[in-house]
Design a protein around this motif. Sequence first.
Motif, PDB file in Angstrom:
ATOM      1  N   MET B   1     -87.143 -17.644 -23.887  1.00 36.07           N
ATOM      2  CA  MET B   1     -86.349 -17.903 -22.686  1.00 36.07           C
ATOM      3  C   MET B   1     -86.084 -19.405 -22.532  1.00 36.07           C
ATOM      4  N   HIS B   2     -84.916 -19.724 -22.034  1.00 36.10           N
ATOM      5  CA  HIS B   2     -84.615 -21.116 -21.735  1.00 36.10           C
ATOM      6  C   HIS B   2     -85.525 -21.572 -20.590  1.00 36.10           C
ATOM      7  N   SER B   3     -85.469 -22.854 -20.269  1.00 35.02           N
ATOM      8  CA  SER B   3     -86.278 -23.330 -19.149  1.00 35.02           C
ATOM      9  C   SER B   3     -85.894 -22.555 -17.894  1.00 35.02           C
ATOM     10  N   GLN B   4     -86.920 -22.253 -17.125  1.00 31.45           N
ATOM     11  CA  GLN B   4     -86.676 -21.390 -15.972  1.00 31.45           C
ATOM     12  C   GLN B   4     -85.926 -22.142 -14.873  1.00 31.45           C
ATOM     13  N   LEU B   5     -84.834 -21.544 -14.445  1.00 32.25           N
ATOM     14  CA  LEU B   5     -84.052 -22.136 -13.363  1.00 32.25           C
ATOM     15  C   LEU B   5     -84.486 -21.529 -12.034  1.00 32.25           C
ATOM     16  N   LEU B   6     -84.609 -20.208 -12.033  1.00 31.23           N
ATOM     17  CA  LEU B   6     -85.066 -19.496 -10.819  1.00 31.23           C
ATOM     18  C   LEU B   6     -86.342 -18.737 -11.149  1.00 31.23           C
ATOM     19  N   ARG B   7     -87.328 -18.898 -10.296  1.00 35.49           N
ATOM     20  CA  ARG B   7     -88.557 -18.119 -10.483  1.00 35.49           C
ATOM     21  C   ARG B   7     -88.977 -17.533  -9.142  1.00 35.49           C
ATOM     22  N   VAL B   8     -88.833 -16.223  -9.043  1.00 35.57           N
ATOM     23  CA  VAL B   8     -89.269 -15.504  -7.844  1.00 35.57           C
ATOM     24  C   VAL B   8     -90.617 -14.885  -8.188  1.00 35.57           C
ATOM     25  N   SER B   9     -91.653 -15.259  -7.440  1.00 31.68           N
ATOM     26  CA  SER B   9     -93.003 -14.809  -7.785  1.00 31.68           C
ATOM     27  C   SER B   9     -93.618 -13.996  -6.662  1.00 31.68           C
ATOM     28  N   ASP B  10     -93.823 -12.736  -6.930  1.00 29.38           N
ATOM     29  CA  ASP B  10     -94.542 -11.828  -6.011  1.00 29.38           C
ATOM     30  C   ASP B  10     -94.021 -11.923  -4.577  1.00 29.38           C
ATOM     31  N   VAL B  11     -92.743 -11.900  -4.429  1.00 31.84           N
ATOM     32  CA  VAL B  11     -92.161 -12.059  -3.097  1.00 31.84           C
ATOM     33  C   VAL B  11     -92.118 -10.731  -2.342  1.00 31.84           C
ATOM     34  N   SER B  12     -92.676 -10.754  -1.156  1.00 34.24           N
ATOM     35  CA  SER B  12     -92.501  -9.636  -0.215  1.00 34.24           C
ATOM     36  C   SER B  12     -91.703 -10.177   0.957  1.00 34.24           C
ATOM     37  N   ALA B  27     -87.421 -13.884 -13.072  1.00 28.71           N
ATOM     38  CA  ALA B  27     -87.189 -15.246 -13.575  1.00 28.71           C
ATOM     39  C   ALA B  27     -85.870 -15.287 -14.327  1.00 28.71           C
ATOM     40  N   VAL B  28     -85.090 -16.300 -14.037  1.00 26.97           N
ATOM     41  CA  VAL B  28     -83.803 -16.470 -14.709  1.00 26.97           C
ATOM     42  C   VAL B  28     -83.793 -17.854 -15.353  1.00 26.97           C
ATOM     43  N   GLY B  29     -83.548 -17.872 -16.648  1.00 26.83           N
ATOM     44  CA  GLY B  29     -83.513 -19.142 -17.364  1.00 26.83           C
ATOM     45  C   GLY B  29     -82.160 -19.821 -17.234  1.00 26.83           C
ATOM     46  N   ALA B  30     -82.142 -21.117 -17.501  1.00 31.10           N
ATOM     47  CA  ALA B  30     -80.884 -21.875 -17.423  1.00 31.10           C
ATOM     48  C   ALA B  30     -79.892 -21.318 -18.440  1.00 31.10           C
ATOM     49  N   GLY B  31     -78.693 -21.080 -17.991  1.00 32.55           N
ATOM     50  CA  GLY B  31     -77.630 -20.608 -18.875  1.00 32.55           C
ATOM     51  C   GLY B  31     -77.699 -19.130 -19.218  1.00 32.55           C
ATOM     52  N   ILE B 208     -67.550  -4.742 -15.363  1.00 27.13           N
ATOM     53  CA  ILE B 208     -67.530  -6.183 -15.084  1.00 27.13           C
ATOM     54  C   ILE B 208     -68.354  -6.964 -16.116  1.00 27.13           C
ATOM     55  N   LEU B 209     -69.190  -6.217 -16.851  1.00 26.58           N
ATOM     56  CA  LEU B 209     -70.071  -6.876 -17.817  1.00 26.58           C
ATOM     57  C   LEU B 209     -69.473  -6.925 -19.216  1.00 26.58           C
ATOM     58  N   GLU B 210     -68.300  -6.278 -19.386  1.00 23.38           N
ATOM     59  CA  GLU B 210     -67.748  -6.127 -20.725  1.00 23.38           C
ATOM     60  C   GLU B 210     -67.493  -7.454 -21.422  1.00 23.38           C
ATOM     61  N   ARG B 211     -67.120  -8.475 -20.665  1.00 25.11           N
ATOM     62  CA  ARG B 211     -66.797  -9.768 -21.275  1.00 25.11           C
ATOM     63  C   ARG B 211     -68.018 -10.679 -21.385  1.00 25.11           C
ATOM     64  N   LEU B 212     -69.184 -10.171 -20.973  1.00 29.35           N
ATOM     65  CA  LEU B 212     -70.365 -11.040 -20.911  1.00 29.35           C
ATOM     66  C   LEU B 212     -71.463 -10.575 -21.869  1.00 29.35           C
ATOM     67  N   THR B 213     -72.263 -11.511 -22.293  1.00 25.65           N
ATOM     68  CA  THR B 213     -73.461 -11.173 -23.061  1.00 25.65           C
ATOM     69  C   THR B 213     -74.632 -11.207 -22.086  1.00 25.65           C
ATOM     70  N   VAL B 214     -75.226 -10.051 -21.896  1.00 21.16           N
ATOM     71  CA  VAL B 214     -76.320  -9.959 -20.916  1.00 21.16           C
ATOM     72  C   VAL B 214     -77.643 -10.252 -21.609  1.00 21.16           C
ATOM     73  N   ASP B 215     -78.403 -11.179 -21.042  1.00 21.54           N
ATOM     74  CA  ASP B 215     -79.688 -11.537 -21.637  1.00 21.54           C
ATOM     75  C   ASP B 215     -80.802 -10.611 -21.169  1.00 21.54           C
TER      76      ASP B 215
END
Lengths: 392, 255
Positions: B1-12, B27-31, B208-215
């Motif tokens: 994974m790329h460096s983490q841009l968003l990290r949601v941890s155990d959120v209630s 967790a969503v990495g950069a790019g 909507i995802l047809e043109r995208l590469t989903v990680d």
Amino acid sequence: MAENSTVTLSRVNTPPAQTWNYLRANDITLEVPFVSRKGDVYFALPRLFESIECGMGQQVTEWIESQATDASYVEVRAGEKREEPIVVTGMDTGVMVRAGAEATVVVCVGGAKGSVGSLSASSAAGETGQGPSESANEANASATSKQLSTSAALVRIIAEHDARVHVLEFVAADDEVQHIESVGITADARAHVDARQYFLGAGTTAAGLTCSLNGSSARFDLTCRYLGREDERLDINHVVRMRGRNGRTNVTESGVLDGHARKALRATIDLVHGSSGSEGTELENVLILSDDVTNKTMPVILCDEDDVAGNHGATIGSVGPEQIRYLADRGLAEHEAEALYVRALFDESLIAAPTADVRAVLLERAKAVLGEDIANDLVEGLELDAVAHEED
Amino acid sequence: MHSQLLRVSDVSAGTEDKPILHDVSLAVGAGETHVLMGPNGAGKSTLGRVVMGDPTYQVTSGSIFFDDADVTNEAADKRSLAGIFLSYQAPVEVPGVPLYSYLRTITQKRPELKMTARKFRARVGEIADQLDMGSSFLTRELNVGFSGGEKKKIEMLQLLLLRPKLAILDETDSGLDVDALSVVSKGIEAYRQDCDGSLLIITHNTRILERLTVDRTHVMVQGRMVAEGPGSLIDDIDAHGFEQFERAGEDGGAA
């Protein structure tokens, strides 16, 4: 009466049907200069214009006629599409738009003295005025003592059948100005009149507009945008007399009030006997940004005919929570979201401004309200600067 | 994974009287491009709003880190300026504010995007062309009187103008006809290419995802994150639906 003095215009700008006096929403009382015109040779408008009902009422009409050094009459020939706007420069103006013709009428007031119908009387209207709402006259207050100069415009327009008339009113003066503007319009069959009013500044703005749809299938669209801030006072009266059959009226008023601003808006759609098939809608949306604002709204539908539709509504409040949330999600804190509404008023007025002179007036006011950077940004962004330079 | 841009941890999180999200992590990495799926009422949109900082929802436990900063208690406008963008499923109408005034104001708020008004106008024109939008829309009131498709285009316009680091697209494809969907898809593709931003796409519609590469693909059920997998998980969901995940959700754990 003294040669140069002041007179009181008592309880003017009244709607056709009034409400309880204790609400103090029915009218305004104004202290205005009076300059004797004895001996002056005065060119009056054709008698036809005398019958036109004007928004601020007969007392104001008579006062302006007594103060105007002259009257201006403009006629647009039948079928002519006049590209150049008719810019009102005197206090008393009559415009005749003949059958099938099209014309734009512009009134613009700005600066420290007001550029239209400015009364040079140094008697300082309002200096002798009664105090605010606690004055002896229970209905409304007089001008405050802060006001130093008075400007006024009386505009009467006749739209003959199938004519198309655009009316643009801009009031963007300094706080020392008291501006009085009374407009009367008649529309014959199938005539279409649209009016846009931008009241963006003046110590006191008292404005009345009456449009009488006399012919069948005539149409009137009115958009009024206003800004009241600091100690400014706005008193607006809109009256639409729907007399002909199948007429259409759409009145939209919206504005922002901040500081200690006081505003009264009276909007009446009168569906007169004989106006069957007509429809009239009036809607006001007021944004209140301060707890010290005084806002009075008086929407009235009068109906003396079957088969007509009259609608009115008013929304008064702060910026809605949905809008605040949406704007916050795009980076604007609540106070910035509120400021956006004020900027938007100036953006919209600049878009509507038909000449470089009008834009210059609005820009000056925008500088005072929004600051120089934002004001310049408005003009540059709307690509208005180049036009202004050319015309200058 | 790329460096983490968003990290949601155990959120209630939830509203005052109703818990909606339960120990959600993501967790969503950069790019990167992530897709968040799940049946109706799974809490997908709520998660998007909680990440954006919607004050309607209170985070009762857990943390949200964005770009290495703890934003759990930050206001939405601050998160927006930090680079999070939430595209609305139903964009809000803002009467009294012309689109031009709005776009100019939100752009000027971002120091990295400050430009002269003339350049700004040209930039908006370019993006509008990309999105097949007419020129008259700028003087119209924000989202007032626009069709559903036009509103979504305005959302895309803002996305391309603001160039956020992370775009959360909450069912941006819902209610769009084929042509509008195509334009919006092009907008998302342009965002990926021009801005190299991260995407978290909440959707039911794989077109909507047809043109995208989903990680990565995430699946939520009943306020819990129940599955995470590669982009190919979308094909599996397309073929078999959410039933398998709903069973996992009833068991209360992640697959």
